[in-house]
Design an enzyme around this catalytic site. Structure first.
Site, PDB file in Angstrom:
ATOM      1  N   ASN A 126       0.858  -1.180   0.000  1.00 37.97           N
ATOM      2  CA  ASN A 126       0.000   0.000   0.000  1.00 37.97           C
ATOM      3  C   ASN A 126       0.901   1.239   0.000  1.00 37.97           C
ATOM      4  OD1 ASN A 126       0.784   0.480   2.733  1.00 37.97           O
ATOM      5  ND2 ASN A 126      -0.901  -0.775   3.482  1.00 37.97           N
ATOM      6  N   ASP A 159      -6.168  -9.126   1.306  1.00 35.63           N
ATOM      7  CA  ASP A 159      -6.049 -10.555   0.982  1.00 35.63           C
ATOM      8  C   ASP A 159      -6.801 -10.879  -0.299  1.00 35.63           C
ATOM      9  OD1 ASP A 159      -4.692 -10.814   3.377  1.00 35.63           O
ATOM     10  OD2 ASP A 159      -6.442 -11.489   4.488  1.00 35.63           O
TER      11      ASP A 159
END
Length: 494
Positions: free
Chosen positions: A211, A281
């Site tokens: 991220n 995920d």
């Protein structure tokens, strides 16, 4: 792009399943749900009235494995679990998902990583973690290492899910990368780390999915613009000798940077965010599966971005099925008119998309003419589930209900306008005075009407509740009414 993605997700995964090895920190998630209506007399804390039994879900690398099985993959999981009741529950859940756990090693010295979330109504009150992050004991590392060669040799790709709990150490990553190179298997890494040095162990991976915060930590760069982000991604790609960096950016979507100099910004796809638990995920699972299955990397990133938008619209640790991704891309290119369907076609569509975890929402009305209040109602109705069906009164039906001078807009035009709304998935026109027959055929999970109705006035209430469905009343927008609107138009034109 869309056609390639649709073709990929419409293929039968059972004919040639993508085989994936997931390596990383395996966790068990527990949800304790209840309600809060008072403060404890013992201390200034809330008292949770516990409802029902604890709910268990797979977390961490196990959730990645669960996402992959939902996508039709053949999944092998490598990691550790403790010799405890949580480890037993973890293995039980993995068996139910048909995940191969031959390489899931029991570690006597460490407990199963376990996260317990206390939920009051839909609000998480506190999370309780039980874990150890220390280096794996030598015997546990040795068992994992011995499993590597055989596991890597039978898969199409590897996903490393790192939560810095100790499994993906520098030593294990080094052996994993050597085996992956030997067997020519691509490695996708979902990384974790607090400083630049932590990311060196991922050197040699095919792609890495940080991220923005992780990218900044990995490169020791401040990121305040798209250009700075892409520069940092190229820096990380060069350091790791990888072929791509896919940066997940929350509500801003995904940026994919590749070693050919390209950079692609893909906007976020979420309708409404309910819960981001496990969203990363899902994104890495879809990206890896699509990539290992043969999709071009840009197409794989677009599919992963769509899946992330779908999963944040669900509560709790969730997965996204390939049918949901296919449905998303099919709807993306649907015209307003194509959403207007006959009952037979709608029933065939529902056979394809209906699953236990997916909710069908139904509402009905004249929508003559459509105004802001209608749109707000439809948007709120869509947020209750996964598929919104709008049943529209025909012209003759409206005439019976509203009088000879109605409708003001024909059924064809009203249906087309409804189909143009993003919130609406299907529109079906009915001739009867009420939609009771349609409700009986469709059997929605939620039957929605405006807040001007009382529950007992809603047509179909008894039927829907008889099979476990619910009636939902949505508050109206103040002073918005079709009849009032038409009266004002007449008065202005006198």
């Amino acid at each position: 792009m869309w056609e390639r993605i649709k073709d990929f997700f419409s293929s039968n995964p059972a004919e040639q399943p993508v085989r994936v090895l997931v390596v990383g920190d395996v966790m068990l998630d527990t949800y304790v749900r209840g309600t809060v209506d008072r403060i404890s007399p013992e201390a200034p804390v809330q008292v949770l009235n516990w409802n029902g039994e604890p709910e268990y879900a797979l977390g961490g690398a196990a959730n990645v494995a669960c996402n992959l099985t939902a996508l039709g993959c053949e999944v092998h999981l490598m990691g550790t679990a403790g010799n405890d009741s949580e480890g037993d529950k973890l293995r039980e859940l993995l068996d139910e998902e048909k995940v191969n756990t031959d390489a899931l090693v029991t570690c006597q010295e460490r407990p199963t990583t376990h996260k317990t979330r206390i939920i009051a109504s839909s609000q998480q009150v506190i999370r309780i973690d039980r874990e150890k992050k220390n280096t794996l004991p030598d015997d546990t590392f040795g068992k994992l290492s011995r499993h590597l060669g055989e596991a890597v040799s039978v898969v199409d790709g590897i996903i490393c899910a790192d939560y810095t709990k100790g499994v993906l150490s520098f030593s294990l990553m080094k052996e994993l990368m050597l085996q992956a190179k030997l067997h020519k298997v691509p490695v996708v890494v979902d990384p974790k780390g607090d400083k630049s040095d932590d990311y060196a162990k991922y050197s040699g991976c095919y792609s890495i999915t940080p991220n923005e915060k992780e990218l900044s930590q990995a490169t020791e760069r401040s990121i305040n613009s798209d250009e700075e982000l892409e520069t940092a991604a190229r820096d990380l790609m060069a350091r790791l000798n990888s072929q791509s960096v896919m940066v997940t950016r929350g509500e801003r979507g995904i940026t994919l940077v590749t070693d050919d100099g390209g950079a692609e910004r893909i906007g976020a796809e979420a309708r409404e965010v309910y819960d981001v638990t496990g969203a990363g995920d899902t994104v890495v699972s879809v990206f890896g599966m699509a990539l290992f299955g043969g999709l071009a990397i840009g197409d794989a990133a677009a599919a992963a971005n769509a899946a992330g938008g779908i999963v944040v619209g669900k509560l709790g640790t969730s997965v996204v099925a390939r049918e949901e991704i296919l449905h998303y891309f099919q709807n993306r290119e649907r015209t307003a008119g194509s959403k207007v369907v006959e009952l037979g076609h709608l029933q065939e569509e529902l056979k394809r998309v209906r699953r236990p975890e997916r909710k069908i929402v139904f509402t009905n009305g004249c929508f003559d003419p459509i105004h802001k209040g209608h749109i707000r109602l439809l948007e709120n109705a869509a947020g209750l589930g996964d598929v919104l069906i709008v049943a529209l009164n025909s012209d003759s039906s409206v005439r019976k209900l509203k009088g000879e001078n109605r409708p003001s807009v024909t059924q064809e035009d009203r249906a087309y306008i409804l189909g143009a709304l993003e919130a609406v998935d299907y529109v079906i026109i009915f001739q009867e005075d009420t939609p009771e027959n349609l409700i009986s055929e469709i059997r929605p999970d939620y039957l929605v009407k405006g807040g001007d109705y009382k529950p007992e006035e809603v047509v179909g209430k008894e039927l829907v509740e008889s099979y476990g469905g619910e009636v939902k009343l949505i508050p109206l927008v103040k002073d918005k009414s079709s009849t009032r609107y038409l009266k004002s138009v007449v008065e202005k034109n006198r």
